[in-house]
Design a protein around this motif. Structure first.
Motif, PDB file in Angstrom:
ATOM      1  N   THR A   1      69.596  50.507  11.108  1.00 32.84           N
ATOM      2  CA  THR A   1      70.169  49.226  11.859  1.00 32.84           C
ATOM      3  C   THR A   1      69.945  49.601  13.507  1.00 32.84           C
ATOM      4  O   THR A   1      69.497  48.602  14.261  1.00 32.84           O
ATOM      5  CB  THR A   1      71.548  49.069  11.633  1.00 32.84           C
TER       6      THR A   1
ATOM      7  N   ASP B   1      61.028  51.289   2.595  1.00 29.18           N
ATOM      8  CA  ASP B   1      62.062  49.831   3.278  1.00 29.18           C
ATOM      9  C   ASP B   1      63.245  50.182   3.452  1.00 29.18           C
ATOM     10  O   ASP B   1      63.938  49.216   4.090  1.00 29.18           O
ATOM     11  CB  ASP B   1      61.842  49.070   1.842  1.00 29.18           C
TER      12      ASP B   1
ATOM     13  N   ARG C   1      62.089  44.601   9.729  1.00 32.43           N
ATOM     14  CA  ARG C   1      61.224  43.410   9.483  1.00 32.43           C
ATOM     15  C   ARG C   1      62.079  42.138   9.847  1.00 32.43           C
ATOM     16  O   ARG C   1      61.743  41.157  10.347  1.00 32.43           O
ATOM     17  CB  ARG C   1      60.664  43.506   8.070  1.00 32.43           C
ATOM     18  N   GLN C   2      63.559  42.485   9.162  1.00 29.89           N
ATOM     19  CA  GLN C   2      64.337  41.121   9.435  1.00 29.89           C
ATOM     20  C   GLN C   2      64.538  41.037  10.876  1.00 29.89           C
ATOM     21  O   GLN C   2      64.728  39.876  11.247  1.00 29.89           O
ATOM     22  CB  GLN C   2      65.772  41.606   8.902  1.00 29.89           C
TER      23      GLN C   2
ATOM     24  N   SER D   1      63.125  45.590  18.028  1.00 33.81           N
ATOM     25  CA  SER D   1      63.157  44.303  18.637  1.00 33.81           C
ATOM     26  C   SER D   1      62.885  44.415  20.252  1.00 33.81           C
ATOM     27  O   SER D   1      62.312  43.280  20.750  1.00 33.81           O
ATOM     28  CB  SER D   1      64.621  43.862  18.532  1.00 33.81           C
TER      29      SER D   1
ATOM     30  N   GLY E   1      63.029  47.715   6.064  1.00 35.51           N
ATOM     31  CA  GLY E   1      63.678  46.413   5.803  1.00 35.51           C
ATOM     32  C   GLY E   1      64.286  45.840   6.861  1.00 35.51           C
ATOM     33  O   GLY E   1      64.198  44.618   7.340  1.00 35.51           O
ATOM     34  N   PRO E   2      65.280  46.521   7.466  1.00 33.47           N
ATOM     35  CA  PRO E   2      65.967  46.090   8.709  1.00 33.47           C
ATOM     36  C   PRO E   2      65.088  45.652   9.828  1.00 33.47           C
ATOM     37  O   PRO E   2      65.461  44.757  10.645  1.00 33.47           O
ATOM     38  CB  PRO E   2      67.194  47.153   9.220  1.00 33.47           C
TER      39      PRO E   2
ATOM     40  N   ASN F   1      62.051  38.965  12.393  1.00 24.90           N
ATOM     41  CA  ASN F   1      61.960  37.486  12.055  1.00 24.90           C
ATOM     42  C   ASN F   1      62.837  36.793  12.976  1.00 24.90           C
ATOM     43  O   ASN F   1      62.870  35.588  13.165  1.00 24.90           O
ATOM     44  CB  ASN F   1      62.540  37.211  10.524  1.00 24.90           C
ATOM     45  N   ASN F   2      63.976  37.446  13.564  1.00 27.59           N
ATOM     46  CA  ASN F   2      64.944  37.051  14.244  1.00 27.59           C
ATOM     47  C   ASN F   2      64.370  36.745  15.788  1.00 27.59           C
ATOM     48  O   ASN F   2      65.222  36.286  16.733  1.00 27.59           O
ATOM     49  CB  ASN F   2      66.198  37.779  14.216  1.00 27.59           C
TER      50      ASN F   2
END
Length: 386
Positions: A291, A320, A327-328, A298, A324-325, A331-332
């Protein structure tokens, strides 16, 4: 000039050589013929995707044009590779060493591994162009000296460079391991040739390599990419760098192991975290790290808007669980398309492959020991435009 293009790109058509050098078609054709006569160029035609039509010939440098040495000094290993200027890896060596190995033992091992690798490749020492050393520390690129101590106390990149340079009479560069990981992915990875690429090395510590338009970005003083030392908590834990709340204190492998208080046997290999990731306490720690990492990535995406972000190093095998976090988070981001986040193609070979790539592609730093033929000299120095 032709050599510069072929070293930088690995292979090129005649048309590409014309556009990249600005030389006339007649001049390029003349140089190609001369270099082919001297056995310095290889010409190959590959079938087209449709199997129809005559494919363009692609030119590459033969091994007689020069050879390069790449060295990676890792926390638990030494790796050596020898390649030619067309990006063919001719031979490799990987030697496992105790965690935190000493330079007194490691430096002679490096020299021995280089000689063994050269022997395996059937390399003529007089054909060597140069060598590059990957080491886990911020490096002043012009001097090859550490800006702060690396993860291997007692090791000096410049001393090792001097030993190699004197032994084989070649120029030697010292470079940060994350920078070379980025260059390796740009040169050999699945997304080779990406306009801008960020490589995050997640191992005992956290590093960042930045490649823009095919070259490593060092910053004004050589310390660009110290991603692990951006502040994520101003009141957080004191970092070894003297600042508080550095990202590395929450995401780096040493920090994870310290938080989990794993026994020494597990701390010897960060990959063991993967095998134990189903343990609720370990899984929770990895999730917290992922996280925080996503937040940091970002920031990088907003600052650089790269073509791709690549995760490498020992912790990349978490897959992942880490990505996973991230890539999310991509997207944001409100601007443009999401930045792809991928695991490294070359895995543990990234740093040594990057060291090799540095010598192969950087003709400005490794020209003194290039092949001495008139064709190579005239092509490398350039000719008047027609």
């Amino acid at each position: 000039m032709l050599v510069d293009v072929l070293r930088r790109e690995g292979a090129a058509t005649r048309g590409r050589l014309i556009s990249a050098t600005g030389l006339s078609r007649a001049t390029v054709s003349s140089l190609v013929v001369e270099m082919q006569k001297e056995g310095l160029l290889c010409e190959t035609r590959y079938p087209t995707a449709t199997g129809q039509g005559r494919p363009p010939a692609r030119l590459t440098l033969e091994r007689s044009a020069g050879l390069a040495i790449g060295v990676d000094v890792g926390v638990r290993h030494i790796a050596v590779a020898v390649g030619d200027l067309s990006r063919r890896v001719l031979a490799e060596r990987w030697i496992s060493l105790p965690h935190g190995h000493s330079a007194d033992h490691g430096a002679p091992t490096v020299l021995r591994c280089i000689q063994e690798t050269l022997d395996e490749a059937g390399a003529d020492p007089h054909g060597l162009v140069g060598a590059a050393i990957s080491i886990a520390a911020p490096v002043a690129p012009e001097r090859g000296q550490f800006m702060i101590p690396g993860v291997l106390p007692g090791w000096s990149g410049q001393q090792l460079a001097n030993l190699i340079g004197e032994r084989w009479d070649i120029p030697v560069a010292v470079e940060n391991d994350a920078n070379l990981g980025a260059l390796a992915e740009h040169t050999w990875g699945d997304l080779q040739g990406a306009t801008s690429l960020l490589y995050v090395k997640m191992a005992s510590r956290l590093g960042l390599g930045i490649v823009i338009d095919g070259s490593i970005y060092h910053g004004a003083q050589g310390s660009a990419g110290e991603f692990g030392h951006i502040t994520v908590d101003p009141a957080g834990e004191l970092c070894w760098c003297g600042r508080r709340g550095c990202l590395e204190m929450y995401v780096g492998g040493e920090s994870l192991l310290r938080q989990l208080e794993l026994p020494d046997s597990a701390a010897m290999d960060l990959r063991e975290l993967v095998l134990r990731a189903e343990d609720p306490r370990i899984g929770a720690a990895i999730n917290r790290a992922a996280t925080v990492l996503a937040q940091g990535l970002s920031t990088l995406a907003l600052l650089f808007n790269p073509s791709v972000i690549i995760i490498g190093g020992e912790l990349a095998v978490l897959g992942d669980l880490l990505l996973g976090p991230a890539r999310q988070a991509m997207n944001n981001i409100p601007f443009g398309r999401p930045i792809p986040v991928k695991t490294a193609t070359l895995d543990g070979r990234g740093s040594v492959a990057g060291a090799l790539a540095l010598v192969l592609s950087d003709s400005s730093r490794f020209t003194d020991h290039a092949a001495t033929s008139p064709a190579v000299r005239s092509a490398g120095r350039g000719l008047p435009h027609h």
